[in-house]
Write an enzyme that holds these catalytic residues in place. Structure first.
Site: not given
Lengths: 238, 211
Positions: B46-48, B88
């Site tokens: 999850s790129e967060n 990330s």
């Protein structure tokens, strides 16, 4: 009380605010936003702000509070789709907007804090984002040059901090906070738990104290959730 | 018979391999996680700022500090890790993610992708999409074959502003699956949905493709 600790958000911002300044605000959506400091910025009324933040809150919460009070002149963000007022202000020309790809935004801030004036990235090559930017090839691949971002002030939310200014974030509330802590000329931090030095294992510190100028324990943490999504317990599960 | 959204997700899941680190976009791509074969280990990014996304929480497990990139509440797994946004996207940009599955408005025969803005409409922003398509080793698009108006979305050249140039490797629609040959600027038809004829597909596809 250490030299860095203050009692309230208003005290933390005292003497640091001026109209037309640039502020970086941590958070992804409403997760990990410095909600006490945002409330204090609104109460202070500082205006004509350029705000660097991945998003711009929602109507009535987060940075949406500064937007509805007319305090923001320009946003530098990657995604602003959660906010109806934003759309209205943007379309009427009252609000300026600069979109950055999310990873480019994060790296520009990291570079700003690390003293790197610019870097090359593949992200956005051949798109609108590349317009007006220097391009260069390395090993046959195309890259665009992106410049660093810094701010007059960064406002950061951490889960736990000690009075020396060492910080620990929690889960996905970390997001942009660590880079922003490094890239503001002043860095003000709100934490849920303020502890004495020694109560955080030095091996577990995410942001070392050198980046932090003022720290306080937030009075209220509403920690609103944008999309509460749950699953049903499985049949037969205890 | 065109494929349903769930069938499209199931087809996309066949692109997964054991040990893959994968980023799933919002919409049909999110459904891909329901089709990971039993026994296959796939780690969702999850790129967060998370690797190892778990399922949605039970009502009493909801945690405001734990959300995915679509801002939904999620859970962690024993193998999960958290990191900053710059870490990330370092793993995205650095080519460490094996596969990105995302939606699209338009895809061109050379692999150009448009999925972030329509001129004249309010633009919400590209979020992490430009970084993902530029950095991830293999990019799979899952989308409806045509717009609601019937206009084709597989084009000779995108008319909308690009998210990435020459970035798409595979396109899965409700009618067919295509590989993108970027050097030949041609799609290669790999599969047709049951009951979809080549003529039906040609009528609905502007991009050049070989069957």
């Amino acid at each position: 009380m250490s030299r860095k600790t203050v009692a309230t958000a208003a005290e933390a911002l005292d003497g640091l605010l001026f109209d037309g300044m640039t502020i970086m605000a941590g958070g992804f959506g409403l997760c990990g936003i410095p909600e006490n400091l945002i409330a204090a910025l609104r109460a202070h009324g500082v205006r004509n702000l350029t705000v660097i933040s991945n998003n711009c809150g929602v109507d009535g919460f987060g940075l949406g509070l500064l937007l509805e009070n007319g305090q923001i002149r320009k946003m530098i963000s990657s995604y602003v789709g959660e906010n109806k007022l934003f759309e209205k202000l943007y379309l009427s020309g009252e609000l300026e907007l600069e979109f950055n790809p999310q990873g480019t935004l994060a790296e520009r801030i990291r570079a700003g804090g690390a003293g790197i004036p610019a870097f090359y990235t593949k992200t956005g090559y051949g798109t609108l984002i590349a317009e007006g930017k220097e391009t260069r090839s390395f090993n046959g691949e195309h890259y665009i040059m992106e410049t660093a971002l810094t701010a007059d002030l960064s406002i950061v939310k951490a889960w736990k901090g000690d009075t020396a200014g060492n910080l620990v974030y929690r889960k996905t509330a970390r997001n942009f906070n660590p880079m922003m802590a490094t890239a503001g000329r002043a860095c003000v931090v709100e934490v849920e738990h303020l502890v004495e030095p020694g109560q955080i294992d030095p091996d577990h510190i995410h942001t070392p104290s050198i980046y932090v100028d003022r720290i306080f324990q937030g009075a209220v943490f509403e920690k609103r959730i944008e999309r509460v999504t749950t699953r049903e317990p499985e049949q037969g599960a205890v | 018979m065109a494929w349903t959204r769930d069938e499209m997700a199931a087809r996309a899941a066949r692109e997964l391999q054991d040990g893959f680190y994968v980023n799933l976009g919002i919409g049909i791509p999110t459904l891909v996680s329901n089709h990971i074969p039993p026994g296959m280990s796939v780690t969702l990014q999850s790129e967060n700022g998370m690797l190892g996304m778990g399922p949605f929480p039970l009502a009493d497990e909801v945690d405001a500090d734990l959300i995915n990139a679509g801002k939904q509440t999620i859970t962690e797994l024993p193998s999960s890790s958290y990191f900053s946004s710059s870490d990330s996207f370092a793993m995205v940009r650095g080519g460490h993610i094996n596969l990105s599955i995302l939606g699209a408005m338009q895809v061109a025969q050379n692999g150009d992708l448009a999925n972030w803005m329509v001129p004249g409409k309010m633009v919400k922003g590209m979020g992490g999409a430009m970084d993902l398509v530029a950095g991830v080793k293999r990019v799979v698009v899952v989308m409806e074959h045509c717009e609601k108006s019937g206009a084709p979305k597989l084009l000779k050249a995108c008319t909308l502003p690009l998210t990435g140039a020459r970035v798409v490797d595979l396109v899965i629609t409700d009618l067919a699956v295509f590989a993108v040959d970027k050097s030949a600027e041609t799609l290669k038809l790999l599969e047709l949905a049951d009951g979809v004829t080549l003529d039906h597909l040609r009528d609905r596809t502007e991009a050049r493709f070989v069957a």
